[in-house]
Design a protein around this motif. Structure first.
Motif, PDB file in Angstrom:
ATOM      1  N   VAL A  13       3.383  50.916  68.124  1.00  0.00           N
ATOM      2  CA  VAL A  13       4.186  52.118  67.917  1.00  0.00           C
ATOM      3  C   VAL A  13       4.114  52.564  66.457  1.00  0.00           C
ATOM      4  O   VAL A  13       3.882  53.741  66.148  1.00  0.00           O
ATOM      5  CB  VAL A  13       5.648  51.877  68.334  1.00  0.00           C
ATOM      6  CG1 VAL A  13       6.536  53.045  67.911  1.00  0.00           C
ATOM      7  CG2 VAL A  13       5.739  51.651  69.843  1.00  0.00           C
ATOM      8  N   ALA A  14       4.298  51.635  65.550  1.00  0.00           N
ATOM      9  CA  ALA A  14       4.273  51.967  64.122  1.00  0.00           C
ATOM     10  C   ALA A  14       2.920  52.531  63.711  1.00  0.00           C
ATOM     11  O   ALA A  14       2.838  53.501  62.945  1.00  0.00           O
ATOM     12  CB  ALA A  14       4.609  50.727  63.288  1.00  0.00           C
ATOM     13  N   PHE A  15       1.844  51.932  64.228  1.00  0.00           N
ATOM     14  CA  PHE A  15       0.505  52.409  63.889  1.00  0.00           C
ATOM     15  C   PHE A  15       0.262  53.822  64.435  1.00  0.00           C
ATOM     16  O   PHE A  15      -0.374  54.652  63.784  1.00  0.00           O
ATOM     17  CB  PHE A  15      -0.561  51.453  64.428  1.00  0.00           C
ATOM     18  CG  PHE A  15      -0.725  50.200  63.607  1.00  0.00           C
ATOM     19  CD1 PHE A  15       0.041  49.975  62.482  1.00  0.00           C
ATOM     20  CD2 PHE A  15      -1.650  49.237  63.975  1.00  0.00           C
ATOM     21  CE1 PHE A  15      -0.101  48.814  61.726  1.00  0.00           C
ATOM     22  CE2 PHE A  15      -1.820  48.076  63.230  1.00  0.00           C
ATOM     23  CZ  PHE A  15      -1.044  47.856  62.094  1.00  0.00           C
ATOM     24  N   THR A  16       0.778  54.093  65.631  1.00  0.00           N
ATOM     25  CA  THR A  16       0.598  55.426  66.220  1.00  0.00           C
ATOM     26  C   THR A  16       1.318  56.485  65.400  1.00  0.00           C
ATOM     27  O   THR A  16       0.774  57.563  65.132  1.00  0.00           O
ATOM     28  CB  THR A  16       1.111  55.443  67.672  1.00  0.00           C
ATOM     29  OG1 THR A  16       0.382  54.487  68.443  1.00  0.00           O
ATOM     30  CG2 THR A  16       0.943  56.820  68.287  1.00  0.00           C
ATOM     31  N   VAL A  17       2.538  56.181  64.991  1.00  0.00           N
ATOM     32  CA  VAL A  17       3.294  57.129  64.161  1.00  0.00           C
ATOM     33  C   VAL A  17       2.589  57.347  62.826  1.00  0.00           C
ATOM     34  O   VAL A  17       2.454  58.486  62.357  1.00  0.00           O
ATOM     35  CB  VAL A  17       4.732  56.631  63.939  1.00  0.00           C
ATOM     36  CG1 VAL A  17       5.472  57.541  62.949  1.00  0.00           C
ATOM     37  CG2 VAL A  17       5.494  56.577  65.256  1.00  0.00           C
ATOM     38  N   ALA A  18       2.117  56.272  62.216  1.00  0.00           N
ATOM     39  CA  ALA A  18       1.406  56.398  60.943  1.00  0.00           C
ATOM     40  C   ALA A  18       0.143  57.229  61.088  1.00  0.00           C
ATOM     41  O   ALA A  18      -0.186  58.046  60.217  1.00  0.00           O
ATOM     42  CB  ALA A  18       1.069  55.010  60.396  1.00  0.00           C
ATOM     43  N   ASN A  19      -0.557  57.058  62.197  1.00  0.00           N
ATOM     44  CA  ASN A  19      -1.787  57.804  62.415  1.00  0.00           C
ATOM     45  C   ASN A  19      -1.501  59.301  62.582  1.00  0.00           C
ATOM     46  O   ASN A  19      -2.279  60.149  62.109  1.00  0.00           O
ATOM     47  CB  ASN A  19      -2.510  57.282  63.656  1.00  0.00           C
ATOM     48  CG  ASN A  19      -3.935  57.802  63.754  1.00  0.00           C
ATOM     49  OD1 ASN A  19      -4.748  57.573  62.870  1.00  0.00           O
ATOM     50  ND2 ASN A  19      -4.223  58.522  64.831  1.00  0.00           N
ATOM     51  N   ILE A  20      -0.372  59.627  63.235  1.00  0.00           N
ATOM     52  CA  ILE A  20       0.022  61.037  63.333  1.00  0.00           C
ATOM     53  C   ILE A  20       0.181  61.634  61.939  1.00  0.00           C
ATOM     54  O   ILE A  20      -0.303  62.736  61.653  1.00  0.00           O
ATOM     55  CB  ILE A  20       1.335  61.182  64.135  1.00  0.00           C
ATOM     56  CG1 ILE A  20       1.096  60.846  65.602  1.00  0.00           C
ATOM     57  CG2 ILE A  20       1.907  62.591  63.983  1.00  0.00           C
ATOM     58  CD1 ILE A  20       2.369  60.846  66.453  1.00  0.00           C
TER      59      ILE A  20
END
Length: 443
Positions: free
Chosen positions: A356-363
């Motif tokens: 989840v954290a990686f997905t938000v950071a990638n956004i």
């Protein structure tokens, strides 16, 4: 950006500096002064619009029959690459951010369901100067210099409230900007004054066509010369406010020339419209425009059918869609960050999950890339430098990364991402428009 009313800029600049003073906290005046600054930003820009219109009435008669243009932005030869908004642009952005948060976001769901842009919101945006950003100040606009960057900032701010409403509000301004950029003196005198009034006409770009793998450089809509008239035949798709437009700017293949732009007034014999609700940006109330033997004066041909003008228009529409995608992607990021922190699963916030954290950071990372590419293309356009390549890069990022951000937003909310209670499903649908719509908005 250079506003036509420099005194207004100085006054608001003074208020902004006052709002940043530490003395306000000491005497408990911060909230009162910040409210004054916010109100003055909106009202001051509206006052500048009014002043520009009065000045335009006095200046049109002495324009000497020459088309009016906004000047290129000064400093185009600087080595430094700085896209920081100037003070006047920042004031404008703050006004549109407030407009988006206070008015567009609350109205977005109803506008999406009803496939319409409320007249009240269009009137409010007109008061703020949205319609005249691309019009030269001596014809009633408020900006002396070319304003692609300013338009990008306004589109981005409004799209953070809702992309469909932002596109619907700014669709008529696209035609006004095209007339300002490429219209001759007669075309400007005939069509532009109406756009500077309190109740401007509804107008739309008609570029797209309803066939697979549409290429804006290969048009099936045709125009041919017959004496002092042009005869148009074909079908245009995804035309904003198609059933209520007063004026269309139609892209057609001009016999012996190639793609060209023609002004067509509503009510011209041979015109017909067909509503066609879309998956996303539904508030634009888009549909099909049917042209069968439509005859208009040859004088309605924009820029004498110059191919380079048509190419530039397509590049400018791509920048505009990239700006809309940036604003909507920012809305997704701003929504999912608190959601993943507050949503608990297995005894802890889902934000603690690495995926989840990686997905938000990638956004966040992809969003910054989209924004920088969009600003760069707009800046080059304002300086009068070649920008087609940069516009294509910005559009490509908006298509791929914007759509991915919308999908990730839905995924991060799980089941909540699939229901209308949360706006991410609408943002996902809207972000897909950047990959399929040509035209509609322009910087």
């Amino acid at each position: 950006m250079s506003l036509a009313g420099d005194g207004m800029g100085l006054a608001l600049g003074g208020l902004r500096r006052l709002a940043s003073s530490e003395l306000l906290d000491r005497y408990g005046l911060r909230e009162r002064v910040e409210a004054l600054v916010q109100s003055s930003t909106r009202n001051g820009f509206t006052a500048a619009v009014g002043a520009g219109r009065q000045f335009a009435k006095a200046s049109k008669a002495i324009n000497g029959g020459k088309a009016a243009r906004q000047a290129p932005v000064e400093g185009g030869g600087k080595v430094l690459f700085d896209l920081t908004p100037d003070e006047e642009q920042q004031m404008l952005v703050e006004g549109f951010v407030d407009f988006a948060e206070t008015h567009l976001r609350p109205a977005a769901r109803e506008a999406d369901d009803g496939c319409a842009t409320p007249d009240k919101l269009r009137a409010m945006a007109t008061e703020m100067g949205a319609m005249v950003l691309g019009i030269p100040s001596d014809l009633g606009g408020v900006v002396d210099e070319r304003s692609a960057v300013t338009s990008v900032l306004a589109l981005e701010a409004m799209a953070a409230g809702d992309m469909g409403l932002a596109a619907g509000i700014m669709a008529p301004a696209a035609v006004a900007s095209a007339l300002s950029l490429w219209g001759d003196a007669d075309q400007q005198a005939r069509f532009l004054p109406a756009f500077t009034e309190d109740n401007p006409p509804t107008a739309a770009l008609a570029i797209s066509e309803p066939h697979p793998l549409f290429d804006p450089t290969v048009l099936r809509t045709t125009a041919r010369r017959e004496g002092d008239e042009l005869v148009l035949d074909g079908v245009k798709a995804l035309v904003a406010h198609v059933d209520r437009c007063d004026l269309y700017l139609v892209a057609a293949d001009l016999q012996g020339t190639g793609p060209a732009l023609v002004l067509v007034e509503a009510g011209t014999p041979g015109l017909a419209v067909k509503a066609e609700p879309t998956m996303g940006v539904r508030a634009t109330a888009s549909g099909e425009l049917l042209l069968e033997g439509v005859r208009v004066p040859a004088a309605n041909l924009l820029a004498d059918g110059a191919g380079e003008v048509y190419s530039e228009l397509i590049a400018r529409t791509r920048i505009a869609w990239a700006a809309l995608a940036v604003g909507t992607a920012q809305a997704v990021l701003d929504y999912v960050i608190p959601y993943v922190k507050e949503r608990h699963a297995f005894g802890e916030p889902i934000a603690h999950r690495q995926s989840v954290a990686f997905t938000v950071a990638n956004i966040g990372v992809e969003l910054e890339g989209m924004r920088l590419a969009t600003y760069r293309a707009a800046s080059l356009a304002d300086q009068g430098k070649p920008f087609a390549r940069e516009a294509a890069v910005a559009a490509r990022l908006a298509e791929e990364k914007g759509m991915q951000i919308g999908s990730d937003g839905v995924q991060l909310l799980g089941g909540h991402g699939y229901v209308k209670e949360h706006p991410v499903e609408r943002w996902y649908r809207d972000l897909r428009a950047a990959a399929v719509v040509d035209g509609m908005v322009l910087v």
